[in-house]
Design a protein around this motif. Structure first.
Motif, PDB file in Angstrom:
ATOM      1  N   GLY A   1       0.834  -1.190   0.000  1.00 24.36           N
ATOM      2  CA  GLY A   1       0.000   0.000   0.000  1.00 24.36           C
ATOM      3  C   GLY A   1       0.871   1.243   0.000  1.00 24.36           C
ATOM      4  O   GLY A   1       2.110   1.157  -0.017  1.00 24.36           O
ATOM      5  N   PRO A   2       0.278   2.430   0.026  1.00 22.17           N
ATOM      6  CA  PRO A   2       1.061   3.674   0.027  1.00 22.17           C
ATOM      7  C   PRO A   2       1.887   3.816   1.301  1.00 22.17           C
ATOM      8  O   PRO A   2       1.468   3.405   2.382  1.00 22.17           O
ATOM      9  N   HIS A   3       3.061   4.413   1.182  1.00 25.26           N
ATOM     10  CA  HIS A   3       3.937   4.574   2.341  1.00 25.26           C
ATOM     11  C   HIS A   3       3.419   5.603   3.325  1.00 25.26           C
ATOM     12  O   HIS A   3       3.991   5.750   4.419  1.00 25.26           O
ATOM     13  N   THR A   4       2.369   6.307   2.968  1.00 27.08           N
ATOM     14  CA  THR A   4       1.736   7.208   3.937  1.00 27.08           C
ATOM     15  C   THR A   4       1.080   6.412   5.068  1.00 27.08           C
ATOM     16  O   THR A   4       0.824   6.956   6.143  1.00 27.08           O
ATOM     17  N   ILE A   5       0.798   5.132   4.804  1.00 24.01           N
ATOM     18  CA  ILE A   5       0.310   4.244   5.854  1.00 24.01           C
ATOM     19  C   ILE A   5       1.527   3.650   6.544  1.00 24.01           C
ATOM     20  O   ILE A   5       2.363   3.002   5.903  1.00 24.01           O
TER      21      ILE A   5
ATOM     22  N   VAL B   1      -0.667  -1.211  -4.689  1.00 26.43           N
ATOM     23  CA  VAL B   1      -1.985  -1.708  -5.089  1.00 26.43           C
ATOM     24  C   VAL B   1      -3.005  -0.577  -5.042  1.00 26.43           C
ATOM     25  O   VAL B   1      -2.863   0.390  -4.300  1.00 26.43           O
ATOM     26  N   SER B   2      -4.060  -0.722  -5.838  1.00 26.08           N
ATOM     27  CA  SER B   2      -5.090   0.320  -5.901  1.00 26.08           C
ATOM     28  C   SER B   2      -5.933   0.358  -4.645  1.00 26.08           C
ATOM     29  O   SER B   2      -6.482   1.408  -4.277  1.00 26.08           O
ATOM     30  N   SER B   3      -6.085  -0.776  -3.978  1.00 28.99           N
ATOM     31  CA  SER B   3      -6.829  -0.848  -2.728  1.00 28.99           C
ATOM     32  C   SER B   3      -6.321  -2.041  -1.939  1.00 28.99           C
ATOM     33  O   SER B   3      -5.882  -3.035  -2.523  1.00 28.99           O
ATOM     34  N   LEU B   4      -6.393  -1.954  -0.626  1.00 25.97           N
ATOM     35  CA  LEU B   4      -5.818  -2.990   0.229  1.00 25.97           C
ATOM     36  C   LEU B   4      -6.803  -4.135   0.451  1.00 25.97           C
ATOM     37  O   LEU B   4      -7.124  -4.500   1.582  1.00 25.97           O
TER      38      LEU B   4
ATOM     39  N   ALA C   1       8.220 -15.074  -6.682  1.00 19.30           N
ATOM     40  CA  ALA C   1       7.742 -14.876  -5.314  1.00 19.30           C
ATOM     41  C   ALA C   1       7.040 -13.532  -5.195  1.00 19.30           C
ATOM     42  O   ALA C   1       7.533 -12.518  -5.698  1.00 19.30           O
ATOM     43  N   VAL C   2       5.896 -13.554  -4.507  1.00 21.82           N
ATOM     44  CA  VAL C   2       5.128 -12.331  -4.270  1.00 21.82           C
ATOM     45  C   VAL C   2       4.835 -12.221  -2.779  1.00 21.82           C
ATOM     46  O   VAL C   2       4.291 -13.150  -2.172  1.00 21.82           O
ATOM     47  N   PHE C   3       5.202 -11.098  -2.206  1.00 16.22           N
ATOM     48  CA  PHE C   3       4.881 -10.787  -0.819  1.00 16.22           C
ATOM     49  C   PHE C   3       3.778  -9.738  -0.838  1.00 16.22           C
ATOM     50  O   PHE C   3       3.889  -8.724  -1.527  1.00 16.22           O
ATOM     51  N   CYS C   4       2.704  -9.987  -0.094  1.00 15.61           N
ATOM     52  CA  CYS C   4       1.540  -9.105  -0.113  1.00 15.61           C
ATOM     53  C   CYS C   4       1.405  -8.380   1.218  1.00 15.61           C
ATOM     54  O   CYS C   4       1.618  -8.972   2.292  1.00 15.61           O
TER      55      CYS C   4
END
Length: 341
Positions: A192-196, A226-229, A250-253
Motif C-alpha cells: 500500500g502507500p507509504h503514507t500508511i 496496489v489500488s486498494s488494500l 515470489a510475491v509478498f503481499c
C-alpha cells in the motif's frame, strides 16, 4: 398515536403529557419506580407502551456521570484484521461492563475527525484510534478535553499518549528471510502507500533483509502499489504484472486480503502455487489456513493487540503512558513452501 409522533422518537416529555404527569414523575418511574404510586406508575407505563418510548441511555448516563461507552476508529472494519482487533477490544471491555462503538475512517483524516466529534458528542469515556496521519494534535486536544486516548496499531509520536502496535519492520524481515530461504532472489512486493505506517515499515523490513543477505534491494525487489488494500487490489496488481510479461517467482503481499486476490488470479491463469510462484501474506487472518492452497502469512496477535489497548485505556488518565510493541511471527503453509503442503 399521531402520524407526527410516529415519525420522530418519543421524548420523556411526550410520555409525561400522555400520562398527565410531570417529567419528574416519568423519570421516577424509569429510575425509582418504588417512589411512584401504583396507579400513577401504571398510567406512565401505559403511555410508554403506547408511544414506544425508548429511554436515551447516553443522556441518562451523562447526567449520572456514569458513561460506559468506549469508541474505536480503525481503517476498515471490513478487513478481518481489524475485525479481530475489535473483538479483542470488545471482550476486554465486557469484563468491566463497557460497550464498544466502532467506526471505519477508510484512512481519511476528515472522516476520522467526524467520528471523533460524534464520539465526543455521545460522551464516550475514551477512544482507541488508528490515526490516518502522523499528526496527532487533534487527539491530544481530545485528551485535554477529558476523553482518554490510546493509539491503536500505531507507535506514538508523543510519549504522553499510550500506544499499542506490532513491529512491522520485523514482519517485513521475516517474510523476506523466508522467501530467500526458499531460494527466491527477486521478490515482488504488493504494498500500500507509504503514507500508511505499516506499509512503510514492512517495506523497510524487506529492504533490510535483502541487504543483509548481500543482495541489492534496487534489483532484488520490485514494489507495486496496489489500488486498494483488498482482494480486488491484489487481483488488479498481479494481473497487470502478468500482462506486462513478467513472471516473478515470489510475491509478498501487504495483507492477506491482497494475497487472496493474488491466489485467485493465479488459479485462473493456471499458475501453480508455490512451484511456479510463491505467495506470502500478512496478518494471518482466520481464512488464511482454510484456503485451497493454505496461505503462508506473517501472524499478528490481533486479539492481544485489541485487549491490551483496552487495558491501557481503562487504566485511566492518572496512569503513566505505556507503549506496547508486539512481535509478529511467520506461519509457513503451502502457498510458499512445497514441504508444507
Amino acid at each position: 398515536m399521531t402520524q407526527q409522533a410516529a415519525r420522530r422518537r418519543a421524548s420523556i416529555a411526550d410520555v409525561a403529557r400522555a400520562a398527565g404527569v410531570s417529567v419528574g414523575t416519568v423519570s421516577n418511574v424509569l429510575n425509582r419506580p418504588e417512589r411512584v404510586l401504583p396507579g400513577t406508575r401504571e398510567r406512565v407505563e401505559a403511555a410508554i407502551e403506547e408511544l414506544s418510548f425508548v429511554r436515551n441511555g447516553s443522556a441518562r448516563q451523562l447526567r449520572a456521570g456514569t458513561i460506559t461507552t468506549i469508541g474505536a476508529i480503525v481503517l476498515d472494519i471490513a478487513n478481518p484484521f481489524f475485525t479481530d482487533v475489535a473483538r479483542g477490544i470488545e471482550e476486554r471491555l465486557d469484563r468491566d461492563d463497557f460497550t464498544l462503538m466502532v467506526a471505519s475512517s477508510d484512512d481519511d483524516p476528515e472522516r476520522e475527525q467526524r467520528y471523533l466529534r460524534l464520539f465526543e458528542e455521545h460522551g464516550v469515556q475514551g477512544v482507541m484510534v488508528v490515526p490516518a496521519t502522523d499528526d496527532i494534535e487533534h487527539l491530544l486536544a481530545i485528551r485535554r478535553r477529558g476523553t482518554g486516548v490510546v493509539l491503536l496499531d500505531r507507535p506514538s509520536s508523543d510519549p504522553s499518549i499510550s500506544s499499542v502496535a506490532v513491529d512491522d519492520v520485523r514482519g517485513g524481515e521475516l517474510a523476506a528471510r523466508h522467501l530467500l530461504d526458499e531460494g527466491h532472489t527477486r521478490i515482488v512486493f504488493l504494498n500500500g502507500p507509504h503514507t500508511i505506517r505499516q506499509c512503510a515499515d514492512r517495506h523497510e523490513g524487506v529492504v533490510k533483509e535483502l541487504a543483509a543477505a548481500g543482495l541489492d534491494p534496487a534489483s532484488a525487489l520490485q514494489e507495486i502499489t496496489v489500488s486498494s488494500l483488498n482482494a480486488e487490489g491484489g487481483e488488479a496488481a498481479i494481473r497487470g504484472l502478468l500482462e506486462s510479461g513478467e513472471r516473478p517467482t515470489a510475491v509478498f503481499c501487504v495483507n492477506d486480503l491482497v494475497a487472496l486476490g493474488v491466489l485467485r488470479t493465479l488459479r485462473t491463469e493456471n499458475i501453480a502455487v508455490p512451484t511456479d510462484m510463491a505467495v506470502v501474506g500478512y496478518d494471518d487472518v482466520a481464512f488464511a489456513a482454510e484456503l485451497s492452497t493454505p496461505l503462508t502469512s506473517i501472524r499478528q496477535p490481533t486479539h492481544e493487540l485489541g485487549a491490551r489497548a483496552a487495558d491501557l485505556l481503562l487504566s485511566g488518565p492518572d496512569g503513566e503512558a505505556e507503549h506496547v510493541m508486539f512481535q509478529p511471527t511467520l506461519v509457513v503453509r503451502g502457498s510458499s513452501s512445497a514441504s508444507a503442503r
